[in-house]
Design a protein around this motif. Structure first.
Motif, PDB file in Angstrom:
ATOM      1  N   PRO A   2       0.813  -1.203   0.000  1.00 23.50           N
ATOM      2  CA  PRO A   2       0.000   0.000   0.000  1.00 23.50           C
ATOM      3  C   PRO A   2       0.847   1.254   0.000  1.00 23.50           C
ATOM      4  N   ASP A   3       0.276   2.336  -0.540  1.00 22.42           N
ATOM      5  CA  ASP A   3       0.990   3.610  -0.551  1.00 22.42           C
ATOM      6  C   ASP A   3       1.209   4.092   0.874  1.00 22.42           C
ATOM      7  N   ALA A   4       2.361   4.732   1.103  1.00 30.05           N
ATOM      8  CA  ALA A   4       2.663   5.272   2.427  1.00 30.05           C
ATOM      9  C   ALA A   4       1.733   6.438   2.727  1.00 30.05           C
ATOM     10  N   ARG A   5       1.234   6.486   3.948  1.00 25.42           N
ATOM     11  CA  ARG A   5       0.347   7.568   4.356  1.00 25.42           C
ATOM     12  C   ARG A   5       1.175   8.709   4.953  1.00 25.42           C
ATOM     13  N   PRO A   6       0.688   9.937   4.842  1.00 22.07           N
ATOM     14  CA  PRO A   6       1.422  11.067   5.428  1.00 22.07           C
ATOM     15  C   PRO A   6       1.587  10.890   6.936  1.00 22.07           C
ATOM     16  N   ALA A   7       2.725  11.334   7.451  1.00 22.88           N
ATOM     17  CA  ALA A   7       2.976  11.222   8.891  1.00 22.88           C
ATOM     18  C   ALA A   7       2.004  12.085   9.685  1.00 22.88           C
ATOM     19  N   ALA A   8       1.662  13.241   9.149  1.00 19.88           N
ATOM     20  CA  ALA A   8       0.700  14.133   9.809  1.00 19.88           C
ATOM     21  C   ALA A   8      -0.416  14.445   8.816  1.00 19.88           C
ATOM     22  N   PRO A   9      -1.362  13.533   8.638  1.00 19.66           N
ATOM     23  CA  PRO A   9      -2.384  13.711   7.604  1.00 19.66           C
ATOM     24  C   PRO A   9      -3.377  14.821   7.964  1.00 19.66           C
ATOM     25  N   THR A  10      -3.925  15.428   6.927  1.00 18.22           N
ATOM     26  CA  THR A  10      -5.037  16.365   7.105  1.00 18.22           C
ATOM     27  C   THR A  10      -6.332  15.597   6.885  1.00 18.22           C
ATOM     28  N   LEU A  11      -7.365  15.989   7.617  1.00 16.05           N
ATOM     29  CA  LEU A  11      -8.614  15.222   7.625  1.00 16.05           C
ATOM     30  C   LEU A  11      -9.785  16.147   7.320  1.00 16.05           C
ATOM     31  N   ASP A  94      -6.130  14.852   3.198  1.00 11.75           N
ATOM     32  CA  ASP A  94      -5.527  13.614   2.697  1.00 11.75           C
ATOM     33  C   ASP A  94      -6.512  12.459   2.788  1.00 11.75           C
ATOM     34  N   ALA A  95      -7.383  12.501   3.780  1.00 15.19           N
ATOM     35  CA  ALA A  95      -8.466  11.533   3.923  1.00 15.19           C
ATOM     36  C   ALA A  95      -9.762  12.307   4.120  1.00 15.19           C
ATOM     37  N   VAL A  96     -10.837  11.816   3.533  1.00 14.07           N
ATOM     38  CA  VAL A  96     -12.125  12.511   3.577  1.00 14.07           C
ATOM     39  C   VAL A  96     -13.170  11.564   4.150  1.00 14.07           C
ATOM     40  N   VAL A  97     -13.835  12.024   5.204  1.00 13.10           N
ATOM     41  CA  VAL A  97     -14.910  11.262   5.830  1.00 13.10           C
ATOM     42  C   VAL A  97     -16.241  11.856   5.395  1.00 13.10           C
ATOM     43  N   MET A  98     -17.208  10.984   5.089  1.00 15.67           N
ATOM     44  CA  MET A  98     -18.548  11.442   4.777  1.00 15.67           C
ATOM     45  C   MET A  98     -19.507  10.914   5.834  1.00 15.67           C
ATOM     46  N   LYS A 118      -4.618   4.155   7.618  1.00 17.86           N
ATOM     47  CA  LYS A 118      -3.173   4.181   7.827  1.00 17.86           C
ATOM     48  C   LYS A 118      -2.535   2.830   7.527  1.00 17.86           C
ATOM     49  N   HIS A 119      -3.311   1.754   7.658  1.00 17.49           N
ATOM     50  CA  HIS A 119      -2.802   0.414   7.362  1.00 17.49           C
ATOM     51  C   HIS A 119      -2.934   0.044   5.885  1.00 17.49           C
ATOM     52  N   GLY A 120      -3.406   0.980   5.063  1.00 17.19           N
ATOM     53  CA  GLY A 120      -3.411   0.733   3.623  1.00 17.19           C
ATOM     54  C   GLY A 120      -4.757   0.717   2.947  1.00 17.19           C
ATOM     55  N   ALA A 121      -5.866   0.795   3.680  1.00 20.41           N
ATOM     56  CA  ALA A 121      -7.181   0.793   3.042  1.00 20.41           C
ATOM     57  C   ALA A 121      -7.431   2.138   2.365  1.00 20.41           C
ATOM     58  N   ASP A 122      -7.925   2.095   1.141  1.00 19.68           N
ATOM     59  CA  ASP A 122      -8.266   3.326   0.428  1.00 19.68           C
ATOM     60  C   ASP A 122      -9.696   3.764   0.709  1.00 19.68           C
ATOM     61  N   VAL A 123     -10.568   2.809   0.974  1.00 21.65           N
ATOM     62  CA  VAL A 123     -11.964   3.086   1.310  1.00 21.65           C
ATOM     63  C   VAL A 123     -12.314   2.284   2.551  1.00 21.65           C
ATOM     64  N   LEU A 167     -12.552   8.041   2.699  1.00 16.89           N
ATOM     65  CA  LEU A 167     -11.966   7.886   1.370  1.00 16.89           C
ATOM     66  C   LEU A 167     -10.562   8.472   1.352  1.00 16.89           C
ATOM     67  N   ASP A 168      -9.655   7.769   0.724  1.00 19.48           N
ATOM     68  CA  ASP A 168      -8.318   8.304   0.495  1.00 19.48           C
ATOM     69  C   ASP A 168      -8.385   9.395  -0.570  1.00 19.48           C
ATOM     70  N   ARG A 169      -7.398  10.276  -0.560  1.00 18.75           N
ATOM     71  CA  ARG A 169      -7.382  11.383  -1.510  1.00 18.75           C
ATOM     72  C   ARG A 169      -7.473  10.914  -2.955  1.00 18.75           C
ATOM     73  N   ARG A 170      -6.776   9.830  -3.308  1.00 12.80           N
ATOM     74  CA  ARG A 170      -6.812   9.398  -4.720  1.00 12.80           C
ATOM     75  C   ARG A 170      -8.182   8.844  -5.088  1.00 12.80           C
ATOM     76  N   VAL A 171      -8.940   8.307  -4.127  1.00 12.68           N
ATOM     77  CA  VAL A 171     -10.308   7.867  -4.395  1.00 12.68           C
ATOM     78  C   VAL A 171     -11.194   9.085  -4.633  1.00 12.68           C
TER      79      VAL A 171
END
Length: 330
Positions: A2-11, A94-98, A118-123, A167-171
């Protein structure tokens, strides 16, 4: 890997609201508190979907108190699917919650969602444990819908999955690239794919007011989803046509046998009338179904914007770029 997640993600959190003025004063502070506990930089985007109560005014006051809150006012009621799309267009995290604005989505799940991300799930999506709080008719319609939309399709829409998801940013970028106007978000989430994880949950009681989404709304959304993600209705009509043709040939052969070999003279008036009425009904039903598909093609060809923004207030993660009223969705 899985792609590495940012160390300090924005939500970011996207929250459509329609006539939720009574619930927002309780929901907004609770959601912001839960978001701040998970990330240093957060934003809560409330989309006022043409509410008829004081939803916009209440959200304006809350935005003045909480700089993380962003209010987007749509020019009229475009529906929840369009409001969700407006929120996704505005979200910068970086991650979006609905989630819904009625307080029925349990906030402790946010931490589990972020951990899975953070463990790799995109959705990370939620699935209701039961529909005991809904009527028997609603439950049967929901089961029939998911059975039809998933029958023979290459994309499987998870049954009983809700809009409460991360949802991850790329999703998010993939969803923003989809141009269709008749949007069934649960189907679009499934269509874009990516690594998905399900969490089960039990919805909480509403904090205030009552649900604006009944059987009629479910039927409209179900029709959109079925026609947008499945050719099953057309295939069923084709199968019905073949079956009726075979029955007609068989019955015609039987009438010939009766007349020439058994000597039975069958006037057939009632049979002809009943057959004509039945086939006329099937033909009208088929034309109506085809018209639904054609109407959706017509709407897509017109290329009208999915929603129009009447105004925006609040800062969120970053100040908004200057844009004239009536922003068009990409």
């Amino acid at each position: 890997m899985p792609d590495a997640r940012p160390a300090a993600p924005t939500l970011s959190c996207v929250m459509p609201a329609y006539n939720e003025a009574a619930a927002l004063p309780q929901v907004v502070p609770a959601v912001l508190s839960a978001l701040r506990a998970l990330a240093a930089r957060v934003e809560l985007i409330v989309i006022d979907d043409g509410s008829r109560d004081d939803t916009a005014a209440v959200a304006e006051r809350l935005a003045a108190e909480h700089p993380e809150l962003v209010l987007i006012r749509l020019s009229r009621n475009f529906g929840k699917e369009a409001a969700l799309s407006a929120g996704l267009d505005a979200a910068r995290g970086d991650a979006v919650v609905m989630m819904d604005a009625d307080g029925q989505h349990p906030l402790p799940l946010l931490q589990l969602m972020l951990q899975e991300w953070k463990h790799g799930a995109d959705v990370v999506y939620t699935v209701r444990r039961s529909r005991a709080d809904q009527s028997a008719l609603y439950r049967r319609l929901a089961a029939a819908f998911y059975g039809l939309v998933n029958w023979g399709g290459r994309v499987r829409v998870p049954a009983d999955a809700g809009d409460y998801r991360l949802l991850d940013r790329r999703v998010v970028e993939a969803l923003k690239a989809l141009p269709e106007r008749h949007r069934f978000m649960k189907g679009l989430y499934a269509w874009v794919g990516f690594h998905s994880v399900a969490l089960d949950y039990e919805p909480l009681p509403r904090l205030a007011g009552h649900s604006h989404y009944g059987v009629s709304g479910a039927l409209r959304l179900g029709t959109t989803g079925l026609l947008a993600f499945s050719a099953t209705p057309l295939r069923l009509l084709g199968a019905l046509g073949v079956l009726l043709a075979l029955l007609a040939l068989g019955y015609g052969g039987w009438v010939i046998v009766e007349y020439f070999w058994l000597g039975i003279d069958v006037p057939g008036y009632a049979t002809i009338v009943a057959g004509m009425m039945f086939l006329s009904g099937v033909q009208l039903m088929s034309i109506g179904l085809l018209s639904e598909y054609v109407a959706r093609i017509y709407d897509e060809v017109k290329q009208r914007p999915l929603y129009l923004v009447a105004g925006r207030s609040g800062q969120g993660l970053a100040p908004p770029a200057e844009a004239p009223p009536g922003t068009q969705a990409p």
